[in-house]
Enzyme design. Structure first.
Site, PDB file in Angstrom:
ATOM      1  N   GLU A  44       0.691  -1.279   0.024  1.00  0.00           N
ATOM      2  CA  GLU A  44       0.183  -0.039   0.021  1.00  0.00           C
ATOM      3  C   GLU A  44       0.824   1.304  -0.172  1.00  0.00           C
ATOM      4  OE1 GLU A  44      -3.101   0.329  -0.579  1.00  0.00           O
ATOM      5  OE2 GLU A  44      -3.769  -1.877  -0.404  1.00  0.00           O
ATOM      6  N   TYR A 125      -6.104   7.177   3.951  1.00  0.00           N
ATOM      7  CA  TYR A 125      -6.283   5.986   2.767  1.00  0.00           C
ATOM      8  C   TYR A 125      -5.745   4.844   3.421  1.00  0.00           C
ATOM      9  CZ  TYR A 125      -5.445   2.630  -0.725  1.00  0.00           C
ATOM     10  OH  TYR A 125      -5.135   1.213  -1.223  1.00  0.00           O
ATOM     11  N   ASP A 143      -9.400   6.116  -2.198  1.00  0.00           N
ATOM     12  CA  ASP A 143      -8.415   6.543  -2.909  1.00  0.00           C
ATOM     13  C   ASP A 143      -9.029   7.230  -4.239  1.00  0.00           C
ATOM     14  OD1 ASP A 143      -9.286   4.274  -4.507  1.00  0.00           O
ATOM     15  OD2 ASP A 143      -7.398   3.745  -5.251  1.00  0.00           O
TER      16      ASP A 143
END
Length: 345
Positions: A44, A125, A143
């Site tokens: 991520e 996020y 996102d």
DNA sequence: TACTCGTGGAG
DNA sequence: TCTCCAAGAGT
């Protein structure tokens, strides 16, 4: 969209995701349980503003070299910065090390969104994504893919970034209590493959019957975005100083452009932008060519000056063997400059 | 809120 | 060639 329609979004999307999920190195099969938090977190962070194609080889190298968060926590920061070279947004690499060390100290990853959010480099996020994907928590994961899909699904007319609040509320309203990780990844896959920035392949979309943007006829116009400012131009000079088959490299200051990265010495273009500064040695310089490089908010024209003298450079630095320049971990701008200097013969 | 912070690929 | 933009965060 009424409440009944909102309730249909998650089942339709989850069903689509189970069949159409992209196979990605950091992802477990849909419904295949929760993934390793370390791999989820690492991927991520790498994926922040970065394409999956660009991330894949870096993810492979990082997980081979540092297979656990403990091994990453024990790594010298300089090694991690060098391994990150070329991927961009280098503050991510420094925050990565800091977060790994915090997690090692804690004895493991926090398993809540709030706990994750406190780690360096994890914003709204990423904290939500890791909580949902690695720990099965219900979290509202937003996102740029989700922003686009939700803005079209609900036909949100307000321009970004002002629309973020309304988009988040809409995303919250369609996020299910169970399988929030698959739901988030499904929404992102939909945005990456079907409901893209330049296209809306509605006939392939599992949410087509629910989509207000499609019903209105022109979903691609959403989300509306504010006009962008033009990118100014800057000029600068990088210095190639070679002696006994070694080149003089510096490590840039921790903050600012290319912070913490090994680099060629330069004239301070990143701070002043006028290319008026001086190099670490005075004497005879020869032109070594020009590198053009686009950054997010300005374009740089970087001249490469090759030193023809024999004086010793002033200040901090190190002599790096030229034949091992690829291992120096130079960011792309300086890798280009080095290639130019080496190709001048 | 608005700005800083990389890079490479797609159209 | 050029613009946009891709699983954003920090200040």
């Amino acid at each position: 969209m009424d409440n009944s329609a909102r309730g249909q979004v998650a089942p339709l999307l989850l069903d689509w995701y189970r069949k159409q999920a992209r196979r990605l190195p950091w992802r477990v099969a849909p419904g295949g349980g929760t993934a390793d938090p370390y791999r989820v977190w690492l991927s991520e962070v790498m994926l922040q503003q970065t394409t999956t194609a660009a991330v894949a080889p870096y993810f492979a190298r990082f997980t081979a070299r540092w297979p656990t968060v403990q091994t990453l926590a024990a790594a010298p920061e300089a090694d991690v910065m060098a391994e990150w070279a070329g991927l961009g947004y280098y503050s991510r690499a420094r925050n990565l090390v800091a977060a790994a060390r915090a997690v090692a100290e804690l004895g493991g990853f926090p398993d809540t969104e709030e706990g994750l959010r406190a780690l360096p480099g994890l914003g709204a996020y990423t904290a939500a994504a890791v909580a949902a994907i690695a720990f099965g928590r219900r979290a509202v994961v937003v996102d740029s893919n989700v922003e686009r899909v939700v803005a079209r699904l609900f036909a949100i007319e307000e321009p970004l970034p002002g629309a973020r609040k309304a988009i988040r509320a809409a995303a919250d309203a369609i996020t299910p209590d169970e399988h929030a990780g698959d739901f988030a990844q499904g929404l992102m896959d939909l945005g990456a493959t079907i409901c893209t920035a330049r296209d809306a392949r509605c006939l392939l979309c599992p949410l087509q019957a629910l989509c207000t943007g499609r019903a209105q006829g022109d979903p691609v116009r959403l989300p509306v975005k504010a006009a962008k400012k033009p990118r100014p131009a800057r000029r600068g000079t990088a210095f190639w100083i070679e002696r006994d088959d070694a080149v003089w490299l510096v490590t840039r200051p921790g903050k600012g452009m290319l912070g913490g990265m090994r680099a060629l010495p330069d004239d301070g273009w990143s701070a002043r932008g006028d290319g008026s500064g001086e190099g670490p040695v005075t004497g005879a310089w020869e032109p070594g060519g020009v590198v053009r490089h686009g950054f997010t908010h300005f374009d740089l024209e970087l001249a490469v000056a090759v030193y023809a003298g024999s004086a010793t450079p002033a200040g901090e630095g190190e002599w790096w063997p030229v034949e091992r320049i690829a291992e120096a971990g130079l960011p792309t701008l300086f890798a280009k400059a080095a290639a130019l200097a080496l190709a001048r013969d």
